[in-house]
Enzyme design. Structure first.
Site, PDB file in Angstrom:
ATOM      1  N   THR B  97       6.752   7.697   4.212  1.00 13.24           N
ATOM      2  CA  THR B  97       5.877   8.498   3.340  1.00 13.24           C
ATOM      3  C   THR B  97       4.476   7.912   3.207  1.00 13.24           C
ATOM      4  O   THR B  97       4.313   6.717   2.961  1.00 13.24           O
ATOM      5  CB  THR B  97       6.515   8.602   1.934  1.00 13.24           C
ATOM      6  OG1 THR B  97       7.845   9.072   2.087  1.00 13.24           O
ATOM      7  CG2 THR B  97       5.710   9.533   1.042  1.00 13.24           C
ATOM      8  N   GLU B 210      -6.362  -4.153  11.348  1.00 15.02           N
ATOM      9  CA  GLU B 210      -7.524  -3.286  11.137  1.00 15.02           C
ATOM     10  C   GLU B 210      -8.283  -3.788   9.927  1.00 15.02           C
ATOM     11  O   GLU B 210      -7.844  -4.722   9.247  1.00 15.02           O
ATOM     12  CB  GLU B 210      -7.076  -1.822  10.987  1.00 15.02           C
ATOM     13  CG  GLU B 210      -6.171  -1.556   9.810  1.00 15.02           C
ATOM     14  CD  GLU B 210      -5.560  -0.143   9.841  1.00 15.02           C
ATOM     15  OE1 GLU B 210      -5.296   0.398  10.920  1.00 15.02           O
ATOM     16  OE2 GLU B 210      -5.325   0.398   8.754  1.00 15.02           O
ATOM     17  N   HIS B 248      -6.614   5.236   6.628  1.00 12.06           N
ATOM     18  CA  HIS B 248      -5.566   4.515   5.910  1.00 12.06           C
ATOM     19  C   HIS B 248      -6.106   4.067   4.555  1.00 12.06           C
ATOM     20  O   HIS B 248      -7.218   3.565   4.473  1.00 12.06           O
ATOM     21  CB  HIS B 248      -5.147   3.257   6.679  1.00 12.06           C
ATOM     22  CG  HIS B 248      -4.195   3.532   7.803  1.00 12.06           C
ATOM     23  ND1 HIS B 248      -4.059   2.686   8.870  1.00 12.06           N
ATOM     24  CD2 HIS B 248      -3.326   4.543   8.009  1.00 12.06           C
ATOM     25  CE1 HIS B 248      -3.142   3.161   9.702  1.00 12.06           C
ATOM     26  NE2 HIS B 248      -2.690   4.302   9.196  1.00 12.06           N
TER      27      HIS B 248
END
Lengths: 381, 291
Positions: B97, B210, B248
């Site tokens: 999720t 990242e 993100h």
């Protein structure tokens, strides 16, 4: 989601954090009316999310209605480091005996809220942290325990606040923690937190970042907007449920997945180009989403070429190809496209594109090759 | 061997009756994963293509011996579902999720840590694949084959990109672990590096990071102290502007912190080779593997 000062202060007031009396204003008339209500002297403050607005003329003190009007006229519409001022906050001017700093930060490394307090307020806290780290008292709060009175006392004593305000400063910190948890913020910062000559404490500024993922539990907060920070493409993308960030260059980018999208920008930059945007078409993108994304990318008129970089996992390359074909049917773009389709149904996707033989669409087989090609095409006169 | 998921995995999906939940659970089963149950409150007694559905995780554990959970419920229900799986005694919880509130993640992380019974991977992750053995999540398993490269990554698609280049050169993977792109991942790089270091099958580790946070910097310190296997790094987001969330929730440069350059430097200073593009990462891995 970053709030404007006045939006943060209104949240503070709801949780019992003491703030000066103030009113928001969008026009000169509203500003004068607000000034009359809060009384003089009052501060006319530009509402933009940028540090150092005071030094740039964005905060001025008015002593009467004439000055309030003059300042409101000067500040509304003003450009502060690229942001246009659309709103003002008119608040009662405060007398200052001491300036402190207080914050609650979502500390990702410690996986706990970090509270900070310093008597060196009113200046850039990162600078204080560099030059005099001991001047900042720090404490992690166990989120399962919550903020306790002793946390407030400990911070106040360790920061060395004046003895007579230890208790009210501790109480204010408890309220800030409440704002942080109940409003689901990731940052609550007060700089300066002032002590008045009559030994009251008050938040003179407010910097609040709310968690966008939690807004479904806070419908009132979801309504808060900052008109100066909204970019037309970003707004258009948000309405279509796309993750888009505008950048400064000329190469439009569409990729799938946040990591691959970021990586695509880097590879384009490595090849000598400048990306115009970040656009993550997301997992499982259907053709309609792709068509919609192409519209958003091309609505930025600096775009001179577009790169599609797809590695299909859940996303199927044939869906991406259909979306692109449909976008060409609807929009008829005037700039070249470079397309790299790999992963799930990659072959079907490439075949669909080959059959459609869209004008000015170049198919490349690797990510690096596609990046070089799009940079070359964008540079053509 | 492999890590986290394998032939002992007995999977139970929370949200199995939802569109995505059904689709990916069946794909995981087709791959060979032992899928023993699903959970959807109010739908107990039904089945999804022969997989029994229960109202609670507790029943799924009691009746079917589930030991791994995959969470597919919408963000507002995900924290509760993770806590239920933990309460029922599930050892490994993989949360796919995306969009879970940060304060929910903070609470879940601290409860799981305090109790010390379950490991959470994710949220907002593509899951875990041990090629040839088991797939739990949404990783397109057909692109990967068994081998000796362990991959740990904050990003799904980026992992597929790198894995695919390796596969084209004939190299496979021991396990691929997506730890997710959120600010409070249940499992971080260090946890997975420790597992890969101890895994006989893994000979080389690829770490895909990242921008945002300091997980890569902490991983760099850990590698210098504890990892003897070669590690190749990649960091996405060199061109990301400060203050913007890049897809993100965890991918954001705040001021001077969390930049790709700082992370790459931290890794390189501790002897980790960092590729500037996914292709360079795969090529560096191939060079080392051919040794």
């Amino acid at each position: 989601m970053d709030l404007l000062e006045y939006q943060g202060k209104q949240l503070f007031a709801r949780h019992g954090v003491p703030v000066p009396d103030g009113r928001p204003a969008r026009t000169v008339e509203e500003a004068v009316a607000a000034a009359q209500e809060v009384g003089y002297p009052c501060a006319v403050k530009a509402q933009v999310q940028i540090g150092g607005r005071g030094k740039l003329g964005g905060i001025r003190i008015a002593h009467d209605a004439g000055e309030a009007e003059q300042h409101a006229r000067a500040i509304l519409g003003m450009d502060i480091r690229g942001l246009t001022v659309h709103e003002l906050w008119i608040e009662a001017a405060s007398e200052i005996a001491a300036e402190y700093y207080a914050s609650v930060v979502f500390d990702r490394s410690a996986k706990a809220p970090l509270m900070m307090l310093s008597t060196k307020g009113g200046m850039d806290i990162e600078q204080v942290a560099d030059e005099d780290p001991d001047a900042i008292a720090r404490l992690h709060v166990d989120p399962l325990l919550g903020f306790q009175d002793f946390h407030g006392r400990r911070l106040a004593f360790e920061a060395g606040v004046d003895a007579d305000v230890v208790r009210p400063v501790g109480a204010l910190l408890a309220r800030l923690y409440e704002v942080f948890t109940t409003e689901e913020a990731t940052l609550v910062e007060v700089n300066p937190l002032i002590v008045t000559p009559d030994r009251g404490v008050r938040a003179l500024d407010a910097k609040v970042t709310l968690d966008g993922n939690a807004l479904f539990r806070h419908p009132d907060n979801a309504q808060l907007r900052d008109p100066s920070a909204e970019d037309p493409q970003e707004r258009m993308a948000a309405e279509r449920g796309l993750t888009y960030v505008k950048l400064d260059g000329s190469i439009g980018i569409l990729a799938n997945g946040a990591g691959l999208s970021m990586s695509t920008l880097d590879v384009v930059a490595e090849a000598g180009g400048q990306p115009a945007n970040f656009l993550d078409a997301g997992g499982g993108s259907r053709a309609e989403a792709i068509t919609s994304a192409v519209e958003v990318i091309l609505s930025d008129d600096r775009v001179r070429a577009v790169l599609f970089n797809i590695f299909g996992g859940i996303t199927r390359c044939d869906e991406v190809a259909r979306g692109l074909i449909e976008a060409f049917r609807q929009i008829d773009p005037s700039v070249p496209f470079v397309v790299r389709l790999d992963g799930t149904n990659g072959e079907e996707g490439r075949e669909l594109l080959a059959e459609a033989s869209l004008p000015n669409v170049h198919i490349e087989s690797t990510m690096d090759g596609a990046a070089s090609r799009v940079v070359e095409l964008a540079a053509r006169p | 061997m492999s890590i986290l998921v394998g032939t002992e995995t007995r999977l139970c999906t929370s949200g199995i009756t939802g569109r995505e939940g059904t689709f990916h659970t069946l794909r995981n089963r087709d791959y060979g994963t032992s899928v023993v149950a699903g959970v959807t409150p109010g739908k107990g007694g039904q089945d999804v293509d022969g997989i029994p559905v229960f109202d609670t995780f507790h029943e799924a554990v009691r009746e079917r011996g589930a030991n791994t959970a995959m969470i597919f419920v919408p963000p507002r229900f995900a924290a509760d579902s993770i806590l239920e799986a933990e309460d029922a005694g599930i050892e490994l919880i993989v949360c796919i999720t995306e969009g879970i509130p940060a304060h929910d993640e903070l609470r879940v992380y601290n409860i799981l840590k305090k109790n010390g019974r379950s490991r959470l991977v994710g949220p907002n992750c593509p899951g875990i694949l041990s090629p040839g053995k088991a797939s739990v999540g949404i990783i397109p398993a057909s692109f990967f084959s068994p081998g000796n490269v362990g991959v740990v990554s904050r990003s799904g698609t980026l992992t597929y990109q790198i894995g695919n280049v390796l596969a084209q050169h004939g190299f496979g993977n021991s396990s691929i672990v997506g730890i997710g792109g959120d600010p409070v991942p249940g499992t971080d790089f260090i946890d997975v590096l420790e597992m890969f270091q101890a895994d006989d099958e893994t000979e080389l580790i690829v770490l895909c990071g990242e921008i945002g946070g300091d997980a890569e910097e902490r991983a760099a310190d850990y590698i210098a102290e504890h990892v003897t296997k070669p590690v190749i790094g990649y960091i996405a987001g060199f061109t990301a502007p400060p203050g913007k969330t890049m897809g993100h929730a965890g991918a954001i440069v705040s001021g001077s912190r969390g930049t790709a350059a700082a992370k790459a430097q931290a890794l390189e200073e501790r002897g980790v080779r960092v590729g500037r593009t996914p292709t360079q990462v795969a090529e560096a891995a191939i060079t080392l593997l051919r040794g």
